[in-house]
Design a protein around this motif. Structure first.
Motif, mmCIF file in Angstrom:
data_model
loop_
_atom_site.group_PDB
_atom_site.id
_atom_site.type_symbol
_atom_site.label_atom_id
_atom_site.label_comp_id
_atom_site.label_asym_id
_atom_site.label_seq_id
_atom_site.Cartn_x
_atom_site.Cartn_y
_atom_site.Cartn_z
ATOM 1 N N ASP A 1 0.846 -1.189 0.000
ATOM 2 C CA ASP A 1 0.000 0.000 0.000
ATOM 3 C C ASP A 1 0.888 1.248 0.000
ATOM 4 O OD1 ASP A 1 -0.893 -0.525 3.477
ATOM 5 O OD2 ASP A 1 0.856 0.463 2.624
ATOM 6 N N ARG A 2 0.229 2.391 -0.063
ATOM 7 C CA ARG A 2 0.973 3.649 -0.160
ATOM 8 C C ARG A 2 1.901 3.834 1.045
ATOM 9 N NH1 ARG A 2 -0.944 8.920 0.976
ATOM 10 N NH2 ARG A 2 0.091 10.583 -0.202
ATOM 11 N N GLY A 3 1.450 3.497 2.226
ATOM 12 C CA GLY A 3 2.272 3.644 3.423
ATOM 13 C C GLY A 3 3.530 2.793 3.363
ATOM 14 N N GLN A 4 3.418 1.603 2.809
ATOM 15 C CA GLN A 4 4.594 0.727 2.700
ATOM 16 C C GLN A 4 5.564 1.243 1.642
ATOM 17 O OE1 GLN A 4 2.014 -2.690 2.091
ATOM 18 N NE2 GLN A 4 2.815 -3.680 3.944
ATOM 19 N N VAL A 5 5.007 1.765 0.559
ATOM 20 C CA VAL A 5 5.893 2.354 -0.460
ATOM 21 C C VAL A 5 6.568 3.603 0.109
ATOM 22 C CG1 VAL A 5 6.021 3.350 -2.779
ATOM 23 C CG2 VAL A 5 4.522 1.391 -2.351
ATOM 24 N N GLN A 6 5.819 4.367 0.908
ATOM 25 C CA GLN A 6 6.434 5.522 1.593
ATOM 26 C C GLN A 6 7.599 5.068 2.474
ATOM 27 O OE1 GLN A 6 2.987 7.082 3.675
ATOM 28 N NE2 GLN A 6 2.908 8.900 2.351
ATOM 29 N N ALA A 7 7.392 4.022 3.245
ATOM 30 C CA ALA A 7 8.446 3.530 4.151
ATOM 31 C C ALA A 7 9.683 3.128 3.361
ATOM 32 C CB ALA A 7 7.931 2.352 4.985
ATOM 33 N N TRP A 8 9.461 2.461 2.231
ATOM 34 C CA TRP A 8 10.584 2.076 1.365
ATOM 35 C C TRP A 8 11.333 3.317 0.873
ATOM 36 C CZ3 TRP A 8 10.467 3.065 -4.111
ATOM 37 C CH2 TRP A 8 11.601 2.597 -4.792
ATOM 38 N N ALA A 9 10.587 4.306 0.344
ATOM 39 C CA ALA A 9 11.226 5.493 -0.247
ATOM 40 C C ALA A 9 11.947 6.313 0.819
ATOM 41 C CB ALA A 9 10.182 6.346 -0.966
ATOM 42 N N ASN A 21 1.112 -0.525 -11.394
ATOM 43 C CA ASN A 21 0.371 -1.042 -10.253
ATOM 44 C C ASN A 21 -0.060 -0.025 -9.202
ATOM 45 O OD1 ASN A 21 0.316 -3.914 -10.870
ATOM 46 N ND2 ASN A 21 2.554 -3.830 -10.671
ATOM 47 N N TYR A 22 0.538 1.175 -9.228
ATOM 48 C CA TYR A 22 0.210 2.141 -8.182
ATOM 49 C C TYR A 22 -0.302 3.419 -8.815
ATOM 50 C CZ TYR A 22 3.125 -0.941 -5.285
ATOM 51 O OH TYR A 22 3.659 -2.019 -4.643
ATOM 52 N N ASP A 23 -1.539 3.793 -8.493
ATOM 53 C CA ASP A 23 -2.057 5.032 -9.087
ATOM 54 C C ASP A 23 -1.434 6.268 -8.434
ATOM 55 O OD1 ASP A 23 -3.301 4.916 -6.662
ATOM 56 O OD2 ASP A 23 -5.328 4.653 -7.450
ATOM 57 N N PHE A 24 -0.747 6.083 -7.291
ATOM 58 C CA PHE A 24 -0.105 7.231 -6.635
ATOM 59 C C PHE A 24 1.340 7.431 -7.104
ATOM 60 C CE2 PHE A 24 2.114 4.317 -3.851
ATOM 61 C CZ PHE A 24 1.214 3.271 -3.647
ATOM 62 N N VAL A 25 1.803 6.682 -8.108
ATOM 63 C CA VAL A 25 3.165 6.847 -8.631
ATOM 64 C C VAL A 25 3.084 7.256 -10.103
ATOM 65 C CG1 VAL A 25 5.304 5.651 -9.242
ATOM 66 C CG2 VAL A 25 4.217 5.188 -7.040
ATOM 67 N N SER A 26 3.766 8.391 -10.435
ATOM 68 C CA SER A 26 3.755 8.883 -11.818
ATOM 69 C C SER A 26 5.143 8.697 -12.438
ATOM 70 C CB SER A 26 3.411 10.365 -11.825
ATOM 71 O OG SER A 26 4.490 11.088 -11.245
ATOM 72 N N LYS A 27 5.184 8.825 -13.750
ATOM 73 C CA LYS A 27 6.465 8.733 -14.474
ATOM 74 C C LYS A 27 7.451 9.789 -13.962
ATOM 75 C CE LYS A 27 8.441 7.379 -18.759
ATOM 76 N NZ LYS A 27 9.564 7.014 -17.870
ATOM 77 N N GLN A 28 6.954 11.016 -13.723
ATOM 78 C CA GLN A 28 7.842 12.077 -13.227
ATOM 79 C C GLN A 28 8.439 11.719 -11.857
ATOM 80 O OE1 GLN A 28 4.960 12.384 -14.886
ATOM 81 N NE2 GLN A 28 4.291 14.539 -14.825
ATOM 82 N N ALA A 29 7.620 11.078 -11.026
ATOM 83 C CA ALA A 29 8.094 10.730 -9.687
ATOM 84 C C ALA A 29 9.243 9.722 -9.760
ATOM 85 C CB ALA A 29 6.947 10.162 -8.856
#
Lengths: 246, 246
Positions: free
Chosen positions: B34-42, B159-167
């Motif tokens: 989920d977004r929180g886990q991707v946040q933790a990774w980043a 797979n993640y709508d909260f991640v864009s190409k620019q990001a």
């Protein structure tokens, strides 16, 4: 201390301890050394030049702030250049070439005075081990470099027929690089040395660095001027002309 | 070992131990976080990114050869850029921004998993203390980066709508920087690791570096996936959606 008082104290340290006050420099700039003695100076000073980017990279490795790293890395670019014949080290080798020194001998370091090596290594170690503020403060001898460089270039060109303007190209570059670097470092130190303890540490760092430069001239003077006792294995000038003994 | 045999052995280490084989990566790229886990990774990976130019500057500080320094310093330029919003670290912050992380929180490092910090510091220490050959060899994980980056960008975008190409701009740059850097380092290692002892040390350095990257994913997996026990003081994602527990 206010920033102005700290700056005055740092400038007083330079006035008292910077190596432009060393007798070897008066001899060097006054034309009172022979070619062999100037060779010994250039060969030993090469070791210091060689260590400068190592010192700056050690400092760079300790800077957490990318903006400060961007500024500091320019010093490495200045010394290493963008190709094999560019940058401060290459320009110093043009001086040792012009003085008739074998490049392999210079680059090998095998004819160095041990004291030169010890002083240069002490500088690298200081920058690695002391606080970042002290490491940056140790570069402040460059505040006093323009004067000595001006005297050196004028004096050496006037007094030695074996030294040309091209051979002294290193100093032309330093004449504009050194003030930029020194002003940046001074501004950094004045802004970051806020407690009395930090201000004292900064002054001690500048004194330490003056000691490094000074001790290299002591060793040269001892080995090649008076009593003229080069240690075992050190560079031996060929055919020192007797009139240089003055 | 011949150079070809050593290269094969290094590639076998990557095939066995590079962190593209870690289960956390399958979850990350497969859209199962989920977004929180991707946040933790980043957020944790930012600490590694932050340390890369410190590591490279530590390595630069130990290189005696100006030509090698000229090549290696480009890595620092790549990560620090030429201005406050350029370079790899800045691009990584664009990813943490895009993920909705507070920049001050990310840059402060105060919500890091301690294991992330320990691993990153171990890498810096390794490069400072081991031989130059081992230090350079420890960068060879970049040989295996293009594959994982390709998978990561494609998988995260799909797979993640909260991640864009620019990001994910960071990875675009690394796709061409990493192979250049890796090929240079591989060539260096193959030319300089001549004795069996050196070749073994080089392989050990690559294994060590794989351990660094792997251990960071272990810590993330432990804290944020399973058993999902973030240590005291570490980042706590807000509102992890329950469907992310799959």
């Amino acid at each position: 201390m206010s920033a102005a008082e700290l700056e005055a104290r740092l400038r007083a340290i330079g006035a008292e301890r910077y190596h432009d006050r060393h007798p070897f420099h008066a001899l060097l700039h006054g034309g009172r050394l022979d070619r062999g003695q100037v060779q010994a100076w250039a060969l030993n000073r090469y070791e210091y030049q060689r260590c400068i980017p190592l010192k700056d990279a050690a400092l760079l490795a300790r800077i957490e702030d990318p903006q400060l790293r961007r500024v500091w890395r320019q010093r490495i670019v200045d010394h290493d250049g963008d190709g094999p014949d560019e940058g401060g080290i290459a320009r110093w080798l043009r001086l040792t070439d012009a003085l008739g020194l074998d490049r392999e001998l210079v680059e090998s370091g095998r004819a160095l005075l041990p004291a030169t090596r010890f002083a240069a290594q002490a500088y690298i170690r200081f920058v690695r081990e002391r606080s970042l503020l002290e490491a940056i403060a140790s570069s402040l001898t460059e505040l006093f470099a323009p004067t000595i460089i001006g005297q050196r270039v004028a004096g050496m060109l006037a007094n030695y027929d074996f030294v040309s303007k091209q051979a002294l190209a290193y100093f032309d570059s330093r004449l504009h690089q050194a003030p930029q670097d020194a002003n940046f470092a001074l501004d950094y130190v004045l802004r970051h040395a806020r407690t009395r303890e930090q201000q004292d540490a900064v002054c001690a760092a500048l004194r330490f660095k003056c000691d490094v430069l000074w001790s290299m001239l002591d060793a040269l003077h001892f080995a090649y001027v008076e009593p003229r006792l080069p240690p075992p294995g050190a560079f031996l000038p060929q055919a020192c002309s007797p009139e240089s003994d003055a």
